[in-house]
Design an enzyme around this catalytic site. Sequence first.
Site, PDB file in Angstrom:
ATOM      1  NE  ARG A 176      -3.687  -0.137   2.347  1.00 18.89           N
ATOM      2  CZ  ARG A 176      -4.896  -0.065   1.786  1.00 18.89           C
ATOM      3  NH1 ARG A 176      -5.352   1.087   1.333  1.00 18.89           N
ATOM      4  NH2 ARG A 176      -5.649  -1.140   1.688  1.00 18.89           N
ATOM      5  CE1 TYR A 182      -0.937  -8.683  -1.330  1.00 17.38           C
ATOM      6  CE2 TYR A 182      -2.882  -9.885  -0.608  1.00 17.38           C
ATOM      7  CZ  TYR A 182      -2.176  -8.704  -0.708  1.00 17.38           C
ATOM      8  OH  TYR A 182      -2.693  -7.550  -0.182  1.00 17.38           O
ATOM      9  CG  ASP A 242     -12.696   2.896   3.040  1.00 15.33           C
ATOM     10  OD1 ASP A 242     -13.240   2.203   2.158  1.00 15.33           O
ATOM     11  OD2 ASP A 242     -11.660   2.568   3.628  1.00 15.33           O
TER      12      ASP A 242
END
Length: 402
Positions: free
Chosen positions: A110, A222, A301
């Site tokens: 991120r 991952y 969000d």
Amino acid sequence: MTRSRSRTVVVAGAGIGGLTASLALAAKGCRVLIIETAERLEGVGAGLQLSPNATRVLIELGLHARLSARALAPEAVSIMSARHGGEICRIPLGETAALRAGAPYWVMHRADLQAALLEQVHDHPDIELRLGARVEDAAAFAIGAKATVCDDTAGAQETAWALIGADGVWSALRSRLFPDAAPLFSGLIAWRGTVEAAQLPHDMTAPRIQLWMGPDAHLVTYPMSGGDQINLIAIVPGGWNQPGGNAAGDSADIKRTFAQAHWPEPAHVMIDAVNRWHKWALFTIPPMAAWHRDTTALLGDAAHAMLPFVAQGAGMAIEDAAVLAQCLGEAANENAEGVAAALARYTRLRRARVARVQETAQLNGRIYHLRGVAALARDLAIRAMGPQRMLARQEWIYSWQP
């Protein structure tokens, strides 16, 4: 593109949604002022998945070179069963998904995505990022009104054409516009950690996403950072519901949770390899009738925080940014009525799709956490569908274009 200097859009929040919206708005000829309360931007969280619906938007904004250097394209999603410890189905990604959707599927840290967006923002002459500041007047305002922007030195008056709230699930802007739309605790906690790939057996570090489904919990892993690190997310029920997203977690707690449910050895190996865990209480925003009022709108969000069980939290914010910029860029006139109509159109174009993604995420959470006979039936159904039909089920998400 010719534009008026009066077309200044104030964006509250410099997360993924706010930065993407700023780039998209600037591409439509707006001057953008980003207001961020943090004194400095730090990448919170760990890995994230960017499916083709999101990467398509980012590439169109000129970010391909910056992101492809930081991202990894997983070959597949391996759906694993904690019930018997093996793989149920392997859904192809990589070139298969890219050719099918016309854009890549990437996983990355991120912080790397935020860094790439910030570099692009700093390079754009019509975007200003102001840290350590806040929008005092967060309520909707008419055209020509002053949005008071405060920082450590002195207040400044900015004439805003529109105000965009991209300030997250605990949005101050939403609480002013829609005070009844409060975040709801899901009863689930996300535990996140990273492991150096060299610490794990080779078969656990392959360039693919692993989704482990188990009783009342699931685990996603991952690679990221060029494959040097493995990102782990463990979703478990719990009562801890503190706001925020970066609380330290006690590794003994998460190990105990997975030991009690008798998860298979590979899951324990990965969980045991994490030295430092962080936990997030998962909150959602119930569907709202509108995401805008007058010349102010919400995205990401702030408008529709969702469970992360379709890996579309960032993707929906990125989609919002593209549609919002398109609607404002096509505003019929530059007065308050024109802006409000453009924001109303943005809401109409986004609500149904986002609501479907939210519902899919909630359904996935229930499916992942089945136990007993229901879990056996789930595993058999996935195996019977096979890789191509499982991939086709995602096409309505991945093939989206602004």
